[in-house]
Design an enzyme around this catalytic site. Structure first.
Site, PDB file in Angstrom:
ATOM      1  N   LYS A 101      16.507 -10.552  34.323  1.00  0.00           N
ATOM      2  CA  LYS A 101      16.165 -11.246  35.575  1.00  0.00           C
ATOM      3  C   LYS A 101      16.128 -12.739  35.320  1.00  0.00           C
ATOM      4  O   LYS A 101      15.918 -13.215  34.195  1.00  0.00           O
ATOM      5  CB  LYS A 101      14.840 -10.749  36.146  1.00  0.00           C
ATOM      6  CG  LYS A 101      13.590 -11.053  35.304  1.00  0.00           C
ATOM      7  CD  LYS A 101      12.937 -12.374  35.624  1.00  0.00           C
ATOM      8  CE  LYS A 101      11.695 -12.625  34.777  1.00  0.00           C
ATOM      9  NZ  LYS A 101      11.181 -14.002  34.883  1.00  0.00           N
ATOM     10  N   ASP A 136       5.948  -8.448  34.279  1.00  0.00           N
ATOM     11  CA  ASP A 136       7.287  -8.372  34.868  1.00  0.00           C
ATOM     12  C   ASP A 136       7.793  -6.946  35.037  1.00  0.00           C
ATOM     13  O   ASP A 136       8.818  -6.728  35.687  1.00  0.00           O
ATOM     14  CB  ASP A 136       8.295  -9.147  34.005  1.00  0.00           C
ATOM     15  CG  ASP A 136       8.121 -10.649  34.087  1.00  0.00           C
ATOM     16  OD1 ASP A 136       7.482 -11.112  35.045  1.00  0.00           O
ATOM     17  OD2 ASP A 136       8.620 -11.355  33.193  1.00  0.00           O
TER      18      ASP A 136
END
Length: 208
Positions: free
Chosen positions: A38, A164
């Site tokens: 990401k 995350d």
């Protein structure tokens, strides 16, 4: 330097290879998964909390740069990790091990699991490589052992491993708040190439 594209698929099931699951006696016995990296399209650090985490507000985006994770059910009851990078831990200090142990302990899973991890996401680059690997293991074990956990239930367990991890489970484009675990899906980003440059330094999340 890496070239990647944005990834707007929702959910970890978007990362399972077609034909990447083998069956044994009616149950999945192995999984071949992609753990996507990401990037942050925007990041505001609001404050440092008393627990050491930072409260943030950021826009996260999945990209088509990924690690490969092969999971196989075993009969020895052990969690075994193998990686292609010699300097990565292959024990309880690796997030994939922690993810497997979390579900194994909670649901008293007697079988073991072998985790073969092939890293392609740069390490300590802020691209959630370790968190995405852990998310893939949570997803794979949920399917492999028939735990029937929903996405929300997986995310609640994922945040125990890393801030995350919940985003790495749902993927796509999202506004992340709190320590990163409070997620609001956003309209997909335009399909476009992304150029990623990693300097010859590494900074761990804990250090930051």
């Amino acid at each position: 330097m890496f070239f990647a594209g944005v990834h707007n698929g929702f959910g970890m099931n978007q990362g399972a290879d077609n034909g990447g699951c083998a069956m044994g006696e009616g149950k999945m016995t192995d999984f071949n998964l992609r753990a996507l990296a990401k990037i942050n399209l925007g990041l505001d650090v609001l404050r440092r909390r008393e627990d050491g985490y930072h409260e943030v507000r950021m826009v996260m985006q999945s990209v088509n740069l990924y690690d490969r994770i092969f999971l196989r059910k075993t009969e020895d009851g052990e969690i075994r990790v193998k990686t292609n990078l010699y300097y990565l831990p292959a024990n309880e200090n690796n997030l994939v091990y922690k993810a497997a142990k979390l579900l194994k302990d909670e649901f008293r899973i007697e079988e073991g699991v072998r985790i073969d991890l092939k890293k392609f996401i740069p390490v300590s680059a802020g691209m959630a490589g370790g968190s995405s690997d852990a998310a893939a293991v949570l997803y794979g074990m949920n399917q492999m052992f028939g735990l029937r956990l929903s996405w929300e239930e997986l995310k609640k367990r994922g945040v125990k491993i890393g801030a995350d991890v919940p985003f790495c489970l749902i993927r796509g484009t999202a506004l992340a708040e709190g320590i990163g675990e409070q997620l609001t899906s956003l309209p997909p980003a335009p399909t476009c190439p992304v150029l990623l440059a990693k300097p010859p330094i590494s900074v761990s999340t804990k250090f930051v």
